[in-house]
Write an enzyme that holds these catalytic residues in place. Sequence first.
Site, mmCIF file in Angstrom:
data_model
loop_
_atom_site.group_PDB
_atom_site.id
_atom_site.type_symbol
_atom_site.label_atom_id
_atom_site.label_comp_id
_atom_site.label_asym_id
_atom_site.label_seq_id
_atom_site.Cartn_x
_atom_site.Cartn_y
_atom_site.Cartn_z
ATOM 1 N N ASP A 99 0.849 -1.193 0.000
ATOM 2 C CA ASP A 99 0.000 0.000 0.000
ATOM 3 C C ASP A 99 0.887 1.246 0.000
ATOM 4 O O ASP A 99 1.350 1.710 1.037
ATOM 5 C CB ASP A 99 -0.926 -0.009 1.213
ATOM 6 C CG ASP A 99 -2.028 -1.056 1.103
ATOM 7 O OD1 ASP A 99 -1.801 -2.072 0.417
ATOM 8 O OD2 ASP A 99 -3.097 -0.867 1.716
ATOM 9 N N LYS A 173 -6.878 3.655 -2.972
ATOM 10 C CA LYS A 173 -7.251 3.547 -1.557
ATOM 11 C C LYS A 173 -7.448 4.945 -0.987
ATOM 12 O O LYS A 173 -6.687 5.862 -1.275
ATOM 13 C CB LYS A 173 -6.155 2.791 -0.810
ATOM 14 C CG LYS A 173 -6.342 2.687 0.698
ATOM 15 C CD LYS A 173 -5.199 1.879 1.314
ATOM 16 C CE LYS A 173 -5.200 1.916 2.828
ATOM 17 N NZ LYS A 173 -4.077 1.143 3.418
ATOM 18 N N LYS A 207 -10.395 0.655 -2.330
ATOM 19 C CA LYS A 207 -10.355 0.298 -0.913
ATOM 20 C C LYS A 207 -10.757 1.502 -0.078
ATOM 21 O O LYS A 207 -10.200 2.594 -0.228
ATOM 22 C CB LYS A 207 -8.956 -0.175 -0.502
ATOM 23 C CG LYS A 207 -8.837 -0.463 1.004
ATOM 24 C CD LYS A 207 -7.486 -1.033 1.379
ATOM 25 C CE LYS A 207 -7.337 -1.178 2.888
ATOM 26 N NZ LYS A 207 -6.034 -1.790 3.292
#
Length: 247
Positions: A99, A173, A207
């Site tokens: 990430d 995300k 996400k």
Amino acid sequence: MNIKSYLDSTYLKTPEQAGLSVAENTKVVKNFVQEAIDEGFKLIMIRPNMVAMAKKMVTDCNSKLTIGTVIGFHEGTYSLEEKLAEAQKAIADGADDLDFVCNYEAFKNGAKDLVKKEILEGTKLGLEHHKIVKWIIEVAALSNDQIIQLSTLIKNVVMSNFKEECYHSVFVKSSTGFYKTENGLPNGATVPAIIMMLENGSPLSIKAAGGVRTYDEAVEMIRLGVKRIGTSSAKAIANGETTTSNY
């Protein structure tokens, strides 16, 4: 709805942030990993220096739990070289998901070529090693137009450089969960932000991280179309409890 397969159980505090010793904080991480194994969550999201330990725990338990870590956390201003080196180490230690914190400040300042290059190189590194790659855009630091533009930029870089079968392995995300907002404003995922990400980041996965505090909120995010939810209160949410955690 069984939401456990959507939940990325998350613990990203340093000992200093948690007000704990190194040993105490490591124990907290171990407890989070074990809980994620026991509860059948999708993934445990931890700091890079904890990945090797978590990998051993998962292997020893013969668990299907996957391991994620953060790269360039949490400001995103690391150089590309620093981010790639951190990602390489995480891969070597056994991480399944990377990430990356996108350099959203550079994006806001107009350095789009810099951002495009880090998206390209970070994604390439992850996909070459068969990893999931997520790009954190920090929605609380962006205007609505910037959320749309940065989600679109990430999508366009991926679609221009990678095959269609890779798209599901790259996420946009929402948040780190560590951004400091003023006046009590949300620092994580909100429904309007997620809708903008879905509309402009698709066909990449989305996400929702930060701000999802109840089972119903998690279900709402899933029904909107998110594929993962990042939370430090995965067990409470899965059990239908409300949490006051910011992340």
